[in-house]
Design an enzyme around this catalytic site. Structure first.
Site, PDB file in Angstrom:
ATOM      1  N   ARG A 153      -6.554  10.073  -0.182  1.00 40.27           N
ATOM      2  CA  ARG A 153      -6.365  10.356  -1.523  1.00 40.27           C
ATOM      3  C   ARG A 153      -7.650  10.547  -2.704  1.00 40.27           C
ATOM      4  O   ARG A 153      -7.934  11.407  -3.195  1.00 40.27           O
ATOM      5  CB  ARG A 153      -5.254   9.622  -2.603  1.00 40.27           C
TER       6      ARG A 153
ATOM      7  N   HIS B  92       0.819  -0.945  -0.067  1.00 40.18           N
ATOM      8  CA  HIS B  92      -0.079  -0.120   0.135  1.00 40.18           C
ATOM      9  C   HIS B  92       0.963   1.492  -0.116  1.00 40.18           C
ATOM     10  O   HIS B  92       1.790   1.357   0.840  1.00 40.18           O
ATOM     11  CB  HIS B  92      -0.942  -0.009   1.132  1.00 40.18           C
TER      12      HIS B  92
END
Ligand SMILES: Cc1cc2nc3c(=O)[nH]c(=O)nc-3n(C[C@H](O)[C@H](O)[C@H](O)COP(=O)(O)OP(=O)(O)OC[C@H]3O[C@@H](n4cnc5c(N)ncnc54)[C@H](O)[C@@H]3O)c2cc1C
Length: 547
Positions: free
Chosen positions: A246, A230
């Site tokens: 995000r 990740h």
């Protein structure tokens, strides 16, 4: 106690399976190695993907296409299509059970963007989606009369003529080995990213136990080389910063204050871009300062609190330092949808590899996979258990496990297995990480072979049998080492780069390698690895000298 269906694993896949397998009269149990609230499912923050309108076939096709693209040609279209088509109904089902997804003022379920997707389709409950879903499922399962066999560490399965007959587990309370006869068993034990200890979002007990159990039962593992990193973990504690950050508009910037990648690109692409920055001496930060305080407080409340508590950073005003961390494992027990090669035995969720994610996984698709294929596994296990009787238990298997536990208790040791677990994590991250090559993989293989040779000499220092954590730690290390070797051998075999598997020495993809790699245990821990459609036995240097 005998059960019609035993489900090993109390995450989203296991809970959903148990709920489907339960009737008014049958006996169904969920077995977990810790407490029922402790699972990766409960940690999942960002959300679950689904097109919400079952009649919108265009949007469902898009979900299928995004998932296939994310899988880098190794996705199984049958499984992916089933999952995406079932998604609208599964969300409805979760809502009926009591999951309270975030909604807009008109009452429509809100959806956010996640990486690698062409439209917003991730449903969420703030940034606590997994905790909300698992709590609802746990409550439902309890009300239905499903038995929770918590603190039971599964060691092995018993079988008779390729039919499952029961589960062998250690009752942690007194370290006794107990066999639980069952007509049908579902493996839902989660992934193995915890073997990257110190470099992973997973708890350290995510050691791939059930994959090792499956290998010992003669099943194949598939796609083991594909480990997802990740892009955004806390630098010091590895705490996961969900893609939701995000998705809500956060930027990634380097120490020069420059953005350097499309923040919502696929995870492998973003992780490599961050690694390149770090290798060039830059630090990388998540920048949320331009988002409104309200967005941060309502959409990212856990991140807001945790950044303050773990890193002393106010994300509404300061940059948050991040690094990529091992997060999710695409590889697992080879299944056809949820069926395995052993009758009565099914596998679902992250421990299974039905081909939904191929060489990479889209964020938000694993909760969906867990719930969709958990549902299917529960239905199949119920049908199977209704048609079959209990089978005799092969006690030679149970006695072997009792002897192993006695062996671990009975001798003394000077070896520090905790230090071994820590060094395993470091070696895996540095050599079998975001980027690998033949040399690094062979280095890791040699080290893991050395650790495996030490395994028989590991014993508990504390001989007290009540709640002995050392016993479980040693058994987890034994499993982790076998799984680590399966990852390394598969990564060596795939001489190309694809999805999450990036070979510095083979940076391009190779069309002729659009095949799965499978792993099998030959005898006593010896592994064989080959391409599925082209069974070419894999051999590496020094192979025989180590076995
Ligand atoms: C921090 C974090 C955030 C995430 N966020 C998201 C997200 O937003 N969206 C998304 O789709 N995915 C997300 N994921 C991935 C997702 O959470 C997992 O893939 C998914 O929850 C796996 O569910 P599961 O039911 O297969 O297993 P898990 O939830 O991992 O549960 C495994 C179960 O198996 C049991 N078990 C294991 N070994 C044994 C043994 N030897 N004996 C007995 N029991 C055993 C454990 O006790 C546990 O109950 C996230 C993962 C993490 C770590």
């Amino acid at each position: 106690m005998m059960y019609d269906v035993i489900i090993i694993g109390g995450g989203i896949a296991g809970l959903m399976a148990a709920i489907e397998a339960k009737t008014d009269t049958n006996r169904v149990a969920i077995m977990t190695k810790g407490n029922i609230f402790k699972s990766n499912s409960a940690l999942a923050s960002g959300g679950i993907n689904a097109v919400l309108d079952a009649n919108n076939s265009g949007a469902i096709e898009q979900h299928i296409d995004d998932t296939l693209n994310g899988a880098y040609e190794l996705g199984n279209k049958k499984a992916i299509s089933y999952m995406c088509q079932r998604a609208p109904k599964i969300i409805e089902k979760l809502v009926k059970l009591g999951v309270k997804f975030d909604r807009d003022k008109q009452g429509h379920i809100l959806q956010r963007s996640f990486g690698g997707t062409s439209s917003k389709r991730t449903c969420f409950v703030g940034d606590k989606t997994g905790a909300e879903i698992t709590q609802v499922l746990i409550k439902t399962a309890k009300n239905m009369g499903i038995k929770f066999l918590v603190n039971n560490f599964v060691m092995n399965l018993t079988t008779l003529n390729r039919n499952v007959s029961g589960v062998v587990a250690i009752r942690r309370f007194d370290s006794s080995v107990v066999v639980y006869p069952a007509k049908s068993v579902i493996l839902a034990g989660g992934g193995f990213a915890g073997i990257y200890r110190g470099y992973s979002t997973n708890a350290q007990d995510y050691t791939g136990d059930l994959l090792a159990v499956a290998l010992r039962a003669g099943l194949h593992l598939k796609d083991m080389e594909f480990v997802q990193f990740h892009p955004t973990g806390f630098v010091k504690t590895n705490y996961l910063v969900s893609e939701a950050a995000r998705g809500e508009g956060g930027y990634l910037i380097n120490s020069d204050g420059k953005r350097f990648v499309d923040e919502l690109g696929a995870r492998d692409v973003v992780s490599r871009a961050i690694m390149n920055q770090i290798e060039n001496g830059k630090e990388v930060f998540l920048d949320l300062r331009h988002l409104s305080k309200e967005t941060i407080e309502t959409k990212l409340p856990s991140l807001y609190k945790t950044a303050y508590m773990q890193a002393g950073i106010d994300i509404s005003q300061e940059l948050l330092p991040i690094k990529p961390v091992a997060h999710y494992t695409m590889g697992g027990i080879e299944t056809d949808m949820v069926s395995t090669d052993i009758d009565g035995l099914f596998a679902c969720g992250e421990c299974a590899s039905g081909g939904v994610h191929g060489a990479n996984r889209l964020g938000g698709n694993s909760l969906l996979e867990g719930v969709v294929f958990g549902e299917m596994a529960g239905k199949k296990a119920l049908m199977y258990s209704e048609a079959k009787d209990f089978l005799p238990i092969d006690y030679s298997k149970v006695i072997k496990d009792i002897k192993l536990v006695d062996h671990i208790f009975d001798s003394d040791t000077t070896k520090n297995f905790n230090a071994m677990r820590v060094s395993l994590g470091k070696v895996m991250f540095e050599n079998v990480g975001i980027k690998r090559d033949e040399q690094s993989l062979i280095r890791a293989y040699d080290y893991i072979s050395y650790l495996r040779s030490e395994v028989p000499t590991l014993h508990c220092v504390n001989k007290e049998r009540t709640n002995n954590v050392e016993l479980i730690s040693i058994l987890e290390l034994r499993n982790a080492l076998e799984i680590a070797e399966a990852v390394i051998l598969s990564a060596l075999k795939r001489r190309e780069s694809r999805g999450s598997h990036y070979r510095i020495d083979f940076p391009g993809g190779d069309e002729s390698l659009q095949q799965n790699i499978v792993v099998k245990e030959l005898s006593k821990g010896q592994l064989r690895v080959w391409f599925k459609e082209n069974p070419l036995l894999y051999k590496i240097r020094k192979w025989f000298s180590h076995h």
